[in-house]
Design a protein around this motif. Structure first.
Motif, PDB file in Angstrom:
ATOM      1  N   LEU A 182      68.949 -11.569  25.155  1.00  0.00           N
ATOM      2  CA  LEU A 182      68.783 -13.021  25.203  1.00  0.00           C
ATOM      3  C   LEU A 182      70.076 -13.719  24.776  1.00  0.00           C
ATOM      4  O   LEU A 182      70.491 -14.703  25.396  1.00  0.00           O
ATOM      5  N   ALA A 183      70.735 -13.200  23.749  1.00  0.00           N
ATOM      6  CA  ALA A 183      71.999 -13.795  23.295  1.00  0.00           C
ATOM      7  C   ALA A 183      73.072 -13.683  24.374  1.00  0.00           C
ATOM      8  O   ALA A 183      73.841 -14.633  24.598  1.00  0.00           O
ATOM      9  N   THR A 184      73.126 -12.549  25.055  1.00  0.00           N
ATOM     10  CA  THR A 184      74.108 -12.373  26.119  1.00  0.00           C
ATOM     11  C   THR A 184      73.854 -13.364  27.250  1.00  0.00           C
ATOM     12  O   THR A 184      74.783 -13.969  27.782  1.00  0.00           O
ATOM     13  N   PHE A 185      72.586 -13.549  27.612  1.00  0.00           N
ATOM     14  CA  PHE A 185      72.238 -14.516  28.655  1.00  0.00           C
ATOM     15  C   PHE A 185      72.674 -15.925  28.248  1.00  0.00           C
ATOM     16  O   PHE A 185      73.306 -16.638  29.025  1.00  0.00           O
ATOM     17  N   VAL A 186      72.337 -16.320  27.037  1.00  0.00           N
ATOM     18  CA  VAL A 186      72.663 -17.674  26.574  1.00  0.00           C
ATOM     19  C   VAL A 186      74.177 -17.867  26.541  1.00  0.00           C
ATOM     20  O   VAL A 186      74.690 -18.888  26.988  1.00  0.00           O
ATOM     21  N   ALA A 187      74.898 -16.859  26.060  1.00  0.00           N
ATOM     22  CA  ALA A 187      76.362 -16.965  26.001  1.00  0.00           C
ATOM     23  C   ALA A 187      76.958 -17.046  27.402  1.00  0.00           C
ATOM     24  O   ALA A 187      77.856 -17.853  27.657  1.00  0.00           O
ATOM     25  N   ALA A 188      76.452 -16.225  28.320  1.00  0.00           N
ATOM     26  CA  ALA A 188      76.979 -16.229  29.686  1.00  0.00           C
ATOM     27  C   ALA A 188      76.679 -17.540  30.396  1.00  0.00           C
ATOM     28  O   ALA A 188      77.490 -18.014  31.202  1.00  0.00           O
ATOM     29  N   LEU A 189      75.540 -18.129  30.101  1.00  0.00           N
ATOM     30  CA  LEU A 189      75.182 -19.399  30.727  1.00  0.00           C
ATOM     31  C   LEU A 189      76.094 -20.514  30.241  1.00  0.00           C
ATOM     32  O   LEU A 189      76.489 -21.380  31.008  1.00  0.00           O
ATOM     33  N   SER A 190      76.452 -20.470  28.969  1.00  0.00           N
ATOM     34  CA  SER A 190      77.322 -21.491  28.406  1.00  0.00           C
ATOM     35  C   SER A 190      78.769 -21.308  28.863  1.00  0.00           C
ATOM     36  O   SER A 190      79.433 -22.253  29.243  1.00  0.00           O
ATOM     37  N   ASP A 191      79.262 -20.072  28.801  1.00  0.00           N
ATOM     38  CA  ASP A 191      80.642 -19.771  29.176  1.00  0.00           C
ATOM     39  C   ASP A 191      80.679 -18.333  29.687  1.00  0.00           C
ATOM     40  O   ASP A 191      80.589 -17.396  28.900  1.00  0.00           O
ATOM     41  N   VAL A 221      66.729  -0.587  27.964  1.00  0.00           N
ATOM     42  CA  VAL A 221      66.252  -1.392  29.096  1.00  0.00           C
ATOM     43  C   VAL A 221      65.778  -2.775  28.653  1.00  0.00           C
ATOM     44  O   VAL A 221      65.849  -3.729  29.420  1.00  0.00           O
ATOM     45  N   SER A 222      65.329  -2.913  27.418  1.00  0.00           N
ATOM     46  CA  SER A 222      64.829  -4.217  26.980  1.00  0.00           C
ATOM     47  C   SER A 222      65.924  -5.278  26.977  1.00  0.00           C
ATOM     48  O   SER A 222      65.632  -6.470  27.080  1.00  0.00           O
ATOM     49  N   GLU A 223      67.175  -4.858  26.883  1.00  0.00           N
ATOM     50  CA  GLU A 223      68.270  -5.832  26.858  1.00  0.00           C
ATOM     51  C   GLU A 223      68.399  -6.599  28.178  1.00  0.00           C
ATOM     52  O   GLU A 223      68.363  -7.833  28.178  1.00  0.00           O
ATOM     53  N   PRO A 224      68.544  -5.922  29.320  1.00  0.00           N
ATOM     54  CA  PRO A 224      68.585  -6.695  30.564  1.00  0.00           C
ATOM     55  C   PRO A 224      67.255  -7.376  30.888  1.00  0.00           C
ATOM     56  O   PRO A 224      67.239  -8.439  31.521  1.00  0.00           O
ATOM     57  N   VAL A 225      66.143  -6.792  30.436  1.00  0.00           N
ATOM     58  CA  VAL A 225      64.844  -7.442  30.638  1.00  0.00           C
ATOM     59  C   VAL A 225      64.824  -8.789  29.916  1.00  0.00           C
ATOM     60  O   VAL A 225      64.376  -9.800  30.471  1.00  0.00           O
ATOM     61  N   ALA A 226      65.328  -8.818  28.690  1.00  0.00           N
ATOM     62  CA  ALA A 226      65.376 -10.079  27.933  1.00  0.00           C
ATOM     63  C   ALA A 226      66.294 -11.087  28.613  1.00  0.00           C
ATOM     64  O   ALA A 226      65.978 -12.278  28.685  1.00  0.00           O
ATOM     65  N   ALA A 227      67.430 -10.614  29.129  1.00  0.00           N
ATOM     66  CA  ALA A 227      68.347 -11.514  29.829  1.00  0.00           C
ATOM     67  C   ALA A 227      67.684 -12.088  31.083  1.00  0.00           C
ATOM     68  O   ALA A 227      67.771 -13.292  31.345  1.00  0.00           O
ATOM     69  N   LEU A 228      66.996 -11.246  31.841  1.00  0.00           N
ATOM     70  CA  LEU A 228      66.305 -11.720  33.048  1.00  0.00           C
ATOM     71  C   LEU A 228      65.157 -12.659  32.700  1.00  0.00           C
ATOM     72  O   LEU A 228      64.937 -13.662  33.384  1.00  0.00           O
ATOM     73  N   LEU A 229      64.443 -12.353  31.640  1.00  0.00           N
ATOM     74  CA  LEU A 229      63.358 -13.227  31.191  1.00  0.00           C
ATOM     75  C   LEU A 229      63.919 -14.589  30.772  1.00  0.00           C
ATOM     76  O   LEU A 229      63.372 -15.631  31.129  1.00  0.00           O
ATOM     77  N   GLY A 230      65.026 -14.562  30.041  1.00  0.00           N
ATOM     78  CA  GLY A 230      65.682 -15.812  29.668  1.00  0.00           C
ATOM     79  C   GLY A 230      66.098 -16.613  30.886  1.00  0.00           C
ATOM     80  O   GLY A 230      65.906 -17.828  30.950  1.00  0.00           O
ATOM     81  N   TRP A 231      66.670 -15.928  31.876  1.00  0.00           N
ATOM     82  CA  TRP A 231      67.074 -16.609  33.099  1.00  0.00           C
ATOM     83  C   TRP A 231      65.867 -17.189  33.830  1.00  0.00           C
ATOM     84  O   TRP A 231      65.886 -18.343  34.254  1.00  0.00           O
ATOM     85  N   ALA A 232      64.798 -16.408  33.955  1.00  0.00           N
ATOM     86  CA  ALA A 232      63.611 -16.869  34.687  1.00  0.00           C
ATOM     87  C   ALA A 232      62.978 -18.091  34.032  1.00  0.00           C
ATOM     88  O   ALA A 232      62.521 -19.010  34.715  1.00  0.00           O
ATOM     89  N   VAL A 233      62.970 -18.118  32.719  1.00  0.00           N
ATOM     90  CA  VAL A 233      62.291 -19.200  32.008  1.00  0.00           C
ATOM     91  C   VAL A 233      63.212 -20.398  31.779  1.00  0.00           C
ATOM     92  O   VAL A 233      62.776 -21.537  31.882  1.00  0.00           O
ATOM     93  N   LEU A 234      64.486 -20.143  31.506  1.00  0.00           N
ATOM     94  CA  LEU A 234      65.338 -21.213  30.989  1.00  0.00           C
ATOM     95  C   LEU A 234      66.502 -21.645  31.881  1.00  0.00           C
ATOM     96  O   LEU A 234      67.187 -22.602  31.558  1.00  0.00           O
ATOM     97  N   ALA A 235      66.753 -20.963  32.974  1.00  0.00           N
ATOM     98  CA  ALA A 235      67.956 -21.260  33.769  1.00  0.00           C
ATOM     99  C   ALA A 235      68.040 -22.710  34.209  1.00  0.00           C
ATOM    100  O   ALA A 235      69.107 -23.309  34.200  1.00  0.00           O
ATOM    101  N   ASN A 236      66.922 -23.304  34.572  1.00  0.00           N
ATOM    102  CA  ASN A 236      66.943 -24.693  35.055  1.00  0.00           C
ATOM    103  C   ASN A 236      66.743 -25.717  33.944  1.00  0.00           C
ATOM    104  O   ASN A 236      66.826 -26.905  34.202  1.00  0.00           O
TER     105      ASN A 236
END
Length: 154
Positions: free
Chosen positions: A21-30, A75-90
């Motif tokens: 989730l942290a990686t997703f949030v960081a990648a989304l920001s920068d 595997v839970s790491e990319p799952v969390a990133a994908l879940l973050g993207w699915a729920v929060l990307a927009n």
């Protein structure tokens, strides 16, 4: 040893969820920060995978089984990133971004204080290395933050 390996796999899978989730949030920001964070987390996942794979390998003699469980624990790491993207990307905003980083940081601090440090003290009852290791780890993080900040402003 198999039970220890599987217990470690479950613990690491739970530990990896906030990292994803942290990686997703960081990648989304920068995106450049997200890539650096993903590489750093990937490197630190190697010893985590070994902590899962080695007990299973030594208990079963099966390298493939040890390797498989080591990989599954991550595997839970990319799952969390994908879940973050699915729920929060927009719905990303500075407030959501700050809230997510706060939640992920809180999860990691609680895992450290409630699980990792008590376990470390259990295996080091004389406290010969635990406290020193925590202080050195904090110093390394502080120094890296100062270096990243000075490199970013240069």
């Amino acid at each position: 040893l198999v039970n220890m390996g599987l217990s470690t796999a479950l613990a690491i899978a739970l530990h990896n969820f906030p990292e994803g989730l942290a990686t997703f949030v960081a990648a989304l920001s920068d995106p450049s920060v997200g890539v650096v964070l993903a590489v750093a987390i990937g490197i630190h996942n190697i010893p985590e995978g070994l902590c899962v794979a080695l007990p299973i390998y030594y208990a079963t003699g099966n390298r493939w089984k040890g390797f498989m469980w080591g990989c599954l624990s991550g595997v839970s790491e990319p799952v969390a990133a994908l879940l973050g993207w699915a729920v929060l990307a927009n719905a990303m905003s500075q407030t959501v971004y700050a809230t997510l980083f706060g939640l992920v940081a809180g999860m990691m601090v609680m895992i450290s204080f409630k699980e990792l440090l008590p376990t470390a003290h259990r295996y080091d009852p004389e406290d010969t290395v635990v406290t020193y290791s925590v202080v050195v780890g904090m110093a390394i993080i502080a120094i890296s933050l100062v270096l990243f900040n000075s490199l970013g402003s240069a």
